[in-house]
Design a protein around this motif. Structure first.
Motif, PDB file in Angstrom:
ATOM      1  N   UNK A 123      31.914  48.610 -13.816  1.00  8.27           N
ATOM      2  CA  UNK A 123      32.309  47.325 -14.377  1.00  8.27           C
ATOM      3  C   UNK A 123      32.033  46.167 -13.424  1.00  8.27           C
ATOM      4  N   UNK A 124      31.551  46.527 -12.257  1.00 14.28           N
ATOM      5  CA  UNK A 124      31.342  45.549 -11.206  1.00 14.28           C
ATOM      6  C   UNK A 124      29.925  45.762 -10.697  1.00 14.28           C
ATOM      7  N   UNK A 125      29.139  44.738 -10.713  1.00 15.24           N
ATOM      8  CA  UNK A 125      27.749  44.910 -10.274  1.00 15.24           C
ATOM      9  C   UNK A 125      27.132  43.581  -9.872  1.00 15.24           C
ATOM     10  N   UNK A 126      26.038  43.695  -9.137  1.00 18.93           N
ATOM     11  CA  UNK A 126      25.294  42.517  -8.714  1.00 18.93           C
ATOM     12  C   UNK A 126      24.209  42.224  -9.741  1.00 18.93           C
ATOM     13  N   UNK A 127      24.299  41.094 -10.387  1.00 16.92           N
ATOM     14  CA  UNK A 127      23.291  40.716 -11.377  1.00 16.92           C
ATOM     15  C   UNK A 127      21.921  40.675 -10.717  1.00 16.92           C
ATOM     16  N   UNK A 128      20.991  41.511 -11.141  1.00 22.41           N
ATOM     17  CA  UNK A 128      19.684  41.498 -10.487  1.00 22.41           C
ATOM     18  C   UNK A 128      18.710  40.507 -11.129  1.00 22.41           C
ATOM     19  N   UNK A 129      19.163  39.809 -12.138  1.00 25.10           N
ATOM     20  CA  UNK A 129      18.279  38.860 -12.828  1.00 25.10           C
ATOM     21  C   UNK A 129      18.826  37.449 -12.723  1.00 25.10           C
ATOM     22  N   UNK A 130      17.937  36.497 -12.731  1.00 25.02           N
ATOM     23  CA  UNK A 130      18.372  35.099 -12.782  1.00 25.02           C
ATOM     24  C   UNK A 130      18.757  34.768 -14.222  1.00 25.02           C
ATOM     25  N   UNK A 131      19.434  33.658 -14.386  1.00 24.63           N
ATOM     26  CA  UNK A 131      19.851  33.273 -15.733  1.00 24.63           C
ATOM     27  C   UNK A 131      18.636  33.025 -16.622  1.00 24.63           C
TER      28      UNK A 131
ATOM     29  N   UNK B  46      33.532  33.400 -18.922  1.00 19.34           N
ATOM     30  CA  UNK B  46      34.444  33.295 -17.791  1.00 19.34           C
ATOM     31  C   UNK B  46      35.729  32.598 -18.219  1.00 19.34           C
ATOM     32  N   UNK B  47      35.550  31.492 -18.939  1.00 15.26           N
ATOM     33  CA  UNK B  47      36.718  30.738 -19.405  1.00 15.26           C
ATOM     34  C   UNK B  47      37.609  31.591 -20.296  1.00 15.26           C
ATOM     35  N   UNK B  48      36.985  32.460 -21.101  1.00 11.64           N
ATOM     36  CA  UNK B  48      37.749  33.320 -22.004  1.00 11.64           C
ATOM     37  C   UNK B  48      38.327  34.532 -21.290  1.00 11.64           C
ATOM     38  N   UNK B  49      38.062  34.645 -20.001  1.00 10.39           N
ATOM     39  CA  UNK B  49      38.629  35.765 -19.251  1.00 10.39           C
ATOM     40  C   UNK B  49      37.955  37.096 -19.527  1.00 10.39           C
ATOM     41  N   UNK B  50      36.722  37.051 -20.028  1.00  6.52           N
ATOM     42  CA  UNK B  50      36.025  38.299 -20.339  1.00  6.52           C
ATOM     43  C   UNK B  50      35.323  38.839 -19.098  1.00  6.52           C
ATOM     44  N   UNK B  51      34.797  37.956 -18.317  1.00  2.00           N
ATOM     45  CA  UNK B  51      34.167  38.364 -17.075  1.00  2.00           C
ATOM     46  C   UNK B  51      34.597  37.441 -15.935  1.00  2.00           C
ATOM     47  N   UNK B  52      34.306  37.894 -14.713  1.00  2.00           N
ATOM     48  CA  UNK B  52      34.490  37.064 -13.529  1.00  2.00           C
ATOM     49  C   UNK B  52      33.158  37.033 -12.801  1.00  2.00           C
ATOM     50  N   UNK B  53      32.867  35.906 -12.159  1.00  2.00           N
ATOM     51  CA  UNK B  53      31.639  35.857 -11.382  1.00  2.00           C
ATOM     52  C   UNK B  53      31.873  35.153 -10.058  1.00  2.00           C
ATOM     53  N   UNK B  54      31.414  35.831  -9.011  1.00  2.00           N
ATOM     54  CA  UNK B  54      31.369  35.163  -7.703  1.00  2.00           C
ATOM     55  C   UNK B  54      29.935  35.274  -7.222  1.00  2.00           C
TER      56      UNK B  54
END
Lengths: 208, 208
Positions: free
Chosen positions: B151-159, B181-189
Motif C-alpha cells: 500500500x506504500x510505494x514510490x511512484x516511478x512515473x511523473x504526473x 488526498x483531500x478526500x483522505x484516500x491517499x497520502x503523498x510525500x
DNA sequence: ACTATTTTGTGCGATATGTCACATCTTTCT
DNA sequence: AGAAAGATGTGACATATCGCACAAAATAGT
C-alpha cells in the motif's frame, strides 16, 4: 495454412451455422472450446463499466476465444455473428495437442496472437486520442480495407454498435455520419455505404 | 518457470543494466531480439496520433518485444526503464528454437500472450468508458496490487506519464490527485504514495 | 397485415477535460 | 554552487461529447 489445419482434426469438429445476431461465445460462461470461424464475420465484445464495448470485428477465417480458453475457462468476452456465419468448435485438449504436434501451427497461432496484441495497442492509442471523426473514419476504412476489401459494402453494425466500438454515443455517430455525407466523403443508401473520397477519409483518420 | 528458462539458453545471452529513463527498446528501429526483463520495471509506450501513449507497465520477470520481433522486425513500440533494471537480449532465432524444442515453454509464452490480450481488452474498455478519477484509481491500484504489492510505494512515473497512461492531461491528473488526498484516500510525500482508504479507491475504480 | 421492437434523425443544455498561462519547486548537469 | 531543465501546483476559459427527450422510419414477430 488457415483452414487446411482443420483437416488435421479429422472428424473431431462439427460445423455450426449462426445467423446475424446469434451469440457464438457468451461472456461469463464456462467453456472448453476454441472457435474457428470458417465463414462470416463476428464482433468481439465485452461488458465494460458503463456500456458494452466492442473490441474488434473478426473476419473468417480466424480463431476466436483462445485467450479465454487458455486462461480462466470462463469466457472473458462475447462473440456475436454480425452476418450469417459458419463456426467449428474445437475442444481445447484437441487444440493443445495440435499445437504440440505441429510446430508450424503453433508458430502461426503465436504470430496471430502477437499481431492481435499490436493491434490492440494501436487501437487503444487511437481510440483514446483521436476524436469522434477520426475514429469513425478508422472504422469505415477498416470495413473497406480489411473486412470487405471494397469501397462499397453493407454496414453490418447498427449506429449504436459503432458507438460502442469507437466509444461514442449513438447520437454522435449519427451526426458524424451525416457530416461525412454532407462533405461528400461517403454515400449511404440504407446500410449500403460507398466511400467516395478515400483520401480525405484517410486524412481524417490520421489527424484526429 | 519464469527465469529458469533462461538457463536453457546457455551462454547465448548477456545481461545489460539500464538506469531509470533509459530506453530498452526504441520504436521504429529494426530489431531481432526478444527482451527478457530480469529485474526492475519498464513502461511500454508508443507514439499515438497526438501524444505519447503508455500501454502498460511491465514488472520483472517478463518477456518484452515478442509481438514486434515476430511481426515486422521493426519495433512497434518503445520500452523504457522506470527504475534501475536488468535485461537480457535474446536473439530471435535462439528464442524460436527454444519454442520448438520446449513445448512447456511454448505453452507458457502462449499463455502470457493470451493474458496480455485479455488485459488489453479490459484496459481498453476501462480507459475509454471511465472518467479520470476511475482510471487514476485503477492505476494506483495497479501499482499497489500488481506492481509493488504494497500500500506504500514510490511512484516511478511523473504526473505527465500517468496522464499519458490514462489518457488525460498532466493538469487533470494533478487536480485529481489533490482531490484524492483531500478526500483522505491517499497520502503523498514527494513521490511516496500511501493508500489509506483502499476500499474507497476500489469503489472509484469500479464506478467511473 | 398489424403490432411491437429496434433503429435512425435532431435539438438542446450540462459538464468533464483539454489547453493556455503562469508561479513554484526539484532534479540534473557542469 | 549555480544554472538549466523538468516536474508540479492552480486559475480561467473553450469545447467536444454526453445524455435526455421526442419523432419518424425501418425491421422483426405473430
Amino acid at each position: 495454412m488457415k483452414d487446411c489445419q482443420l483437416e488435421l482434426l479429422g472428424g473431431s469438429h462439427a460445423v455450426v451455422r449462426f445467423k446475424k445476431g446469434d451469440t457464438i461465445i457468451r461472456q461469463g460462461v464456462f467453456s472448453t472450446n476454441v472457435v474457428f470461424l470458417r465463414k462470416g464475420m463476428a464482433k468481439v465484445h465485452l461488458s465494460g463499466p458503463s456500456r458494452e464495448q466492442i473490441v474488434k470485428l473478426a473476419k473468417a477465417p480466424t480463431y476466436l476465444g483462445l485467450p479465454t480458453t487458455f486462461g480462466d475457462k470462463i469466457n472473458q468476452y462475447s462473440v456475436t455473428a454480425v452476418v450469417e456465419s459458419e463456426v467449428c468448435f474445437i475442444d481445447i485438449e484437441v487444440f493443445k495437442k495440435l499445437l504440440v504436434e505441429n510446430p508450424d501451427f503453433s508458430a502461426y497461432i503465436l504470430m496471430e496472437l502477437c499481431k492481435s496484441e499490436l493491434e490492440a495497442y494501436h487501437r487503444c492509442a487511437g481510440r483514446t486520442q483521436k476524436q469522434l471523426r477520426g475514429n469513425l473514419a478508422d472504422v469505415l476504412l477498416e470495413f473497406s480495407e480489411h473486412l470487405f476489401e471494397s469501397d462499397r459494402f453493407l454496414l453490418p453494425l447498427s449506429q449504436s454498435d459503432i458507438g460502442n466500438w469507437v466509444d461514442a454515443g449513438r447520437e454522435s455517430i449519427n451526426r458524424a455520419l451525416s457530416e461525412f455525407i454532407a462533405d461528400g466523403i461517403i454515400q449511404m443508401e440504407g446500410k449500403q455505404v460507398t466511400i467516395t473520397d478515400k483520401k480525405l477519409l484517410q486524412l481524417i483518420s490520421q489527424n484526429g
